[in-house]
Design an enzyme around this catalytic site. Sequence first.
Site, PDB file in Angstrom:
ATOM      1  N   GLY A   1       3.905  12.311 -54.547  1.00  0.00           N
ATOM      2  CA  GLY A   1       4.328  11.128 -53.859  1.00  0.00           C
ATOM      3  C   GLY A   1       4.985  10.172 -54.913  1.00  0.00           C
ATOM      4  O   GLY A   1       4.993   8.881 -54.138  1.00  0.00           O
ATOM      5  N   GLY A   2       5.590  10.342 -55.874  1.00  0.00           N
ATOM      6  CA  GLY A   2       6.366   9.584 -56.711  1.00  0.00           C
ATOM      7  C   GLY A   2       5.523   8.101 -56.879  1.00  0.00           C
ATOM      8  O   GLY A   2       4.156   8.263 -57.407  1.00  0.00           O
TER       9      GLY A   2
ATOM     10  N   THR B   1       7.026  16.828 -56.537  1.00  0.00           N
ATOM     11  CA  THR B   1       5.476  17.159 -57.096  1.00  0.00           C
ATOM     12  C   THR B   1       4.791  17.718 -56.115  1.00  0.00           C
ATOM     13  O   THR B   1       4.803  17.650 -54.871  1.00  0.00           O
ATOM     14  CB  THR B   1       4.967  15.433 -57.346  1.00  0.00           C
ATOM     15  OG1 THR B   1       6.151  14.657 -57.863  1.00  0.00           O
ATOM     16  CG2 THR B   1       3.622  15.431 -58.164  1.00  0.00           C
TER      17      THR B   1
ATOM     18  N   ARG C   1       5.334  17.065 -69.755  1.00  0.00           N
ATOM     19  CA  ARG C   1       6.519  16.368 -69.148  1.00  0.00           C
ATOM     20  C   ARG C   1       7.693  16.722 -69.921  1.00  0.00           C
ATOM     21  O   ARG C   1       7.850  16.933 -70.891  1.00  0.00           O
ATOM     22  CB  ARG C   1       6.153  14.800 -69.535  1.00  0.00           C
ATOM     23  CG  ARG C   1       7.329  13.713 -68.908  1.00  0.00           C
ATOM     24  CD  ARG C   1       7.167  13.721 -67.296  1.00  0.00           C
ATOM     25  NE  ARG C   1       7.519  12.678 -66.737  1.00  0.00           N
ATOM     26  CZ  ARG C   1       7.898  12.122 -65.570  1.00  0.00           C
ATOM     27  NH1 ARG C   1       7.797  13.192 -64.772  1.00  0.00           N
ATOM     28  NH2 ARG C   1       8.340  10.993 -65.195  1.00  0.00           N
TER      29      ARG C   1
HETATM   30  N1  GLY Z   1       8.694  12.255 -60.755  1.00  0.00           N
HETATM   31  C1  GLY Z   1       7.827  11.359 -60.379  1.00  0.00           C
HETATM   32  C2  GLY Z   1       7.002  10.853 -61.239  1.00  0.00           C
HETATM   33  O1  GLY Z   1       6.665  11.526 -62.545  1.00  0.00           O
HETATM   34  O2  GLY Z   1       6.143   9.739 -61.327  1.00  0.00           O
END
Ligand code: GLY
Length: 575
Positions: free
Chosen positions: A479-480, A387, A111
């Site tokens: 998909g957020g 994503t 991340r």
């Molecule tokens: N950027 C979307 C997530 O990491 O949930």
Amino acid sequence: MRRVSRFLALSLVALLLGASAHAQVAPLARTPVIPPATPILAHSGMVVAQESRAARIGIEILDRGGNAVDAAVAVGFALAVTYPRAGNLGGGGFMVIHLAKDNRDVAIDYRETAPAAATPTMFLDAKGNPDPKKSRDSGLAVGVPGTVAGLALAREKYGSGKLSLADLITPAIRLASQGFPVEDDTADSLPRAKERLARWPSSAAIFLTGGQPPSEGDRLLQFDLADTLRAIAQDGPRAFYQGSIAGEIADAVVKAGGIMTKDDLANYHALKRPVVRGTYRGYDIVSMPPPSSGGVALIEMLNILEGYDLAKLGRGEQSLHDLIEAMKRAYADRAVFMGDPDAVKMPIAGLLSKKYAAALRASIGDKATPAADIHAGKPADFEGQNTTHFSVIDRDGNAVSNTYTLNFSYGLGLVADGTGVLLNNELDDFTSKPGTANAYGLVGFNANLPGPGKRPLSSMTPTIVLKDGKPFLITGSPGGSRIITAVLQVISNVIDFHMAVDKAVSAPRLHNQWQPDGAFAEPGFAPDLLDALQRRGHKIVPTEPHTSANSILVTPNGYVGAADTRTRGALAAGY
Ligand code: GLY
């Protein structure tokens, strides 16, 4: 998957949420159809990815003796070239790995991190209100990229050892320098990203010609990206995190209003983390721990659902009601408790416990519980602590579930000059101010405020379901905020409703994230069923499809791959 239409859908939400909960469900003006996925059967390996060239590169690596991790690393580098809206070097993500030899599961957290100069108030305006321009559209939004470190760590620790990092990057270099025709989802998404890319000359020079996106079939050449990849192939991740490439990235971020330094890049580390584990009806669920909320929320929802006989109920009104209610409760907990494990304490064991799930289940009645009446629960054991997804399995049963992202489609839209690297706007996943929502409408509180070096909370949910200790289902999705519920439904469709994996992936999905209080329903549900749910008090919001769960099911006949058809171009490549 990040689409401009997401914003249209969100405006639609506002309109629809004001409507009477008992009215009939108003259909979308244009009802897209989710085409059925095609199952692909293979015996020695499978790669399911959002773009076909990258998927085939994964197979090429398996054929050369690489294992699933080698293949996943090569796919990750290739998608950075062939799927620029989400594949990346300038973003970050998560990888969950099952190692067959010693029957071990590991997670890699790559991340993005906030720069060292980040503060909890960095995304507020002069009046102390969240300023989305800062968190989504400026250099302040850019997190220190994790992908190069993460992919290199995966190969070093868990690759076969037969192929070097350079071997795994070479196919991506070839694609970047020789180019490839723009097609499928890239042809669809570039016109929608035109304005975001056009703001930066360095990005327009690559992705636009005379200010216009390429037509389908035009060749996309990325010479700077090829050079960056060559440098990484030759010198490893330090070529990216130190020296001139790091300098270009930090400069680009600062010129765009950000605070990233070369030291932030030099100090970046991808991390090995223990996976989160749960069980569901005799299967083991292995998924991503914080800083993704995905694995914990997924297991919390599965634990709630385990108390219902979904197989007997079938996929109808009662089971969908139970599903939506489970979603709301898990997302409320996500909002309040979760953040970067290295910065906040989270009640993970409590959230994952079956006892806690039973208490939440007891609060579910026949009618929808309004979101306003749902508050984060009281889990026990408070303890320290746009994503793309691809799934891979090799002949030995090593499996990889990987989700990575730039956040929005094409991230910030900014290419760091001379590098070909598109930069993320991931830091919008932090909570700008307690009680406010990010771009996905996800409300957060103190646990997810920005801070120096912190990782923003994610919803990415790369997951491996095991049966008798062996991979059974490998899944995940972009998909957020909808990622977690997409993965939940693929798993439930397979385990509860005994769907073949292609059907499980194609079946329309529901999503409720507690706030806003709406049950988003993809096209394909029977209108009567949606009306019945609406009569129970669910605010049904028709929505376009926003997820893409590229999955693999292990069956007695072999590996069955299912590429999600919600966007064009995904491929299940068998070997
Ligand atoms: N950027 C979307 C997530 O990491 O949930």
